[in-house]
Design a protein around this motif. Structure first.
Motif, PDB file in Angstrom:
ATOM      1  N   GLY A 192      -3.036   7.573  -0.513  1.00  0.00           N
ATOM      2  CA  GLY A 192      -3.396   7.244   0.889  1.00  0.00           C
ATOM      3  C   GLY A 192      -4.866   7.176   1.274  1.00  0.00           C
ATOM      4  N   HIS A 215       0.881  -1.109  -0.105  1.00  0.00           N
ATOM      5  CA  HIS A 215      -0.092  -0.056  -0.121  1.00  0.00           C
ATOM      6  C   HIS A 215       1.007   1.221   0.077  1.00  0.00           C
ATOM      7  CE1 HIS A 215      -3.173   2.803   1.007  1.00  0.00           C
ATOM      8  NE2 HIS A 215      -3.995   2.075   0.849  1.00  0.00           N
ATOM      9  N   ARG A 216       0.692   1.904  -1.059  1.00  0.00           N
ATOM     10  CA  ARG A 216       1.701   3.130  -1.244  1.00  0.00           C
ATOM     11  C   ARG A 216       1.299   4.333  -0.141  1.00  0.00           C
ATOM     12  NH1 ARG A 216       2.162   5.776  -6.605  1.00  0.00           N
ATOM     13  NH2 ARG A 216       4.161   6.268  -5.645  1.00  0.00           N
ATOM     14  N   ILE A 226       5.752   5.488   6.207  1.00  0.00           N
ATOM     15  CA  ILE A 226       6.988   4.939   6.615  1.00  0.00           C
ATOM     16  C   ILE A 226       8.313   5.797   6.279  1.00  0.00           C
ATOM     17  CG2 ILE A 226       8.558   2.860   6.840  1.00  0.00           C
ATOM     18  CD1 ILE A 226       5.845   2.269   8.292  1.00  0.00           C
ATOM     19  N   LEU A 233       0.621   3.795   3.034  1.00  0.00           N
ATOM     20  CA  LEU A 233       1.465   3.285   4.112  1.00  0.00           C
ATOM     21  C   LEU A 233       2.873   3.341   4.014  1.00  0.00           C
ATOM     22  CD1 LEU A 233       1.742   1.845   7.102  1.00  0.00           C
ATOM     23  CD2 LEU A 233       1.458  -0.275   5.906  1.00  0.00           C
ATOM     24  N   ASN A 234       3.375   3.137   2.878  1.00  0.00           N
ATOM     25  CA  ASN A 234       4.879   2.846   2.375  1.00  0.00           C
ATOM     26  C   ASN A 234       5.359   4.459   2.596  1.00  0.00           C
ATOM     27  OD1 ASN A 234       4.604   0.312   1.809  1.00  0.00           O
ATOM     28  ND2 ASN A 234       5.052   0.638  -0.359  1.00  0.00           N
ATOM     29  N   ASN A 235       4.622   5.561   2.213  1.00  0.00           N
ATOM     30  CA  ASN A 235       5.007   6.649   2.114  1.00  0.00           C
ATOM     31  C   ASN A 235       4.893   7.285   3.370  1.00  0.00           C
ATOM     32  OD1 ASN A 235       5.980   7.692  -0.705  1.00  0.00           O
ATOM     33  ND2 ASN A 235       4.165   6.480  -1.038  1.00  0.00           N
TER      34      ASN A 235
END
Lengths: 202, 202
Positions: free
Chosen positions: A178, A139-140, A146, A142-144
């Motif tokens: 998101g 999931h971009r 982090i 959440l990734n971004n």
């Protein structure tokens, strides 16, 4: 100096490279990267952190597997209330873990070596509480979050404007990619940074 | 125009925002973002892509849940061989899905509206093949591969040097945070970009 061949399910959960988890120690929680290399698990911890002080004193950590963007941002920048923790007897020690997180792994934490700034900690899983879950896609949002959180904790220490630029880049992607939770987490992150370094994000 | 309340397990698998999956259509595979918003699922597809042409002709896609960095990079830049696909009868249609991927969701793909460049496609899950798995932590190696791949597919179209800078940034993080598979995927990505735009990465 490895832990030797990992045993299931820990072997399948942590893959080579850096695995982002929420680590609890005595009354404390923080996002940390667990490094898997040559079938051993380790962490690098800044000596000034509560996590480091607690590992030196107590010799254990609990790694929680979470995909909650708010939890990653919150634990990076503030202390959780005492009610966030559950105490549990593992072996002959009371450990502190996070309420409401189903999947966690308690580890002995051995300090392998130290530098003036950092502890190099080897992790030895001693108790596993893991339930199978539905598979979830990358999931971009959440990734971004982090990526932005890692940069933000460093930015607060060194105020490098290059890091602020990356944080803003990831923030824009969180707005585009998101969900509501990710966007809330990003707003929270901007607030924490602005409190530490006023005027960074307008 | 939503699909209405999603039903389990699809409801739990796709969270609000952009979910990165590998989408197959007739003899084709490509990484795609499935957007969940207001309890409906959709995708935005460039008209020039094989995926768009196949959706127009056949009206279905299969979304595969994968965390394989090599697969994301490969399917972004090249066509898989025919042997990579398995044909399966779902309802009264033969669909093509990826061999070796356990978790997949077959969807009807309805074109909601179009622009000169893009199709806006609503997805309606019609068949789910999902097995529970061990929970896995967020992994910065994989995450940075995904970010680099998205930038790289765009860079090849517009050669914006800002995107090349971001790709390099993510590549450095993959070296620091990734495992061997992530590093292999990143080398592969640099090769694809250099083939399309010679001399970009030395």
């Amino acid at each position: 100096m490895g832990v030797g061949p990992l045993t299931d399910p820990v072997d399948q959960i942590f893959t080579e490279g850096i695995n982002e988890v929420i680590v609890t120690t005595y009354n404390n929680a923080a996002p940390m990267g667990i490094i898997r290399k040559n079938d051993s698990l380790s962490m690098i911890v800044f000596r000034t952190s509560h996590t480091a002080q607690n590992i030196i004193r107590n010799g254990w950590i609990v790694a929680h597997i979470s995909h909650d963007p708010i939890l990653f941002v919150k634990t990076a920048f503030e202390d959780l209330s005492e009610e966030s923790f559950i105490q549990e007897l593992i072996g002959n020690r009371i450990i502190h873990r996070l309420r409401g997180i189903q999947n966690w792994i308690c580890c002995n934490a051995h300090i392998e070596h130290t530098t003036p700034d950092k502890l190099f900690v080897r992790l030895e899983p001693i108790h596993v509480n893991i339930t199978q879950v539905l598979p979830i896609p990358v999931h971009r949002g959440l990734n971004n979050i982090i990526e932005a959180t890692v940069h933000a904790t460093r930015f607060i220490l060194n105020e490098d404007p290059e890091l602020a630029r990356f944080i803003r880049h990831h923030g824009e992607l969180v707005l585009r990619c998101g969900g509501e939770q990710d966007k809330r987490a990003m707003r929270l992150l901007y607030e924490y940074v602005n409190t530490a370094v006023p005027g960074t994000f307008l």
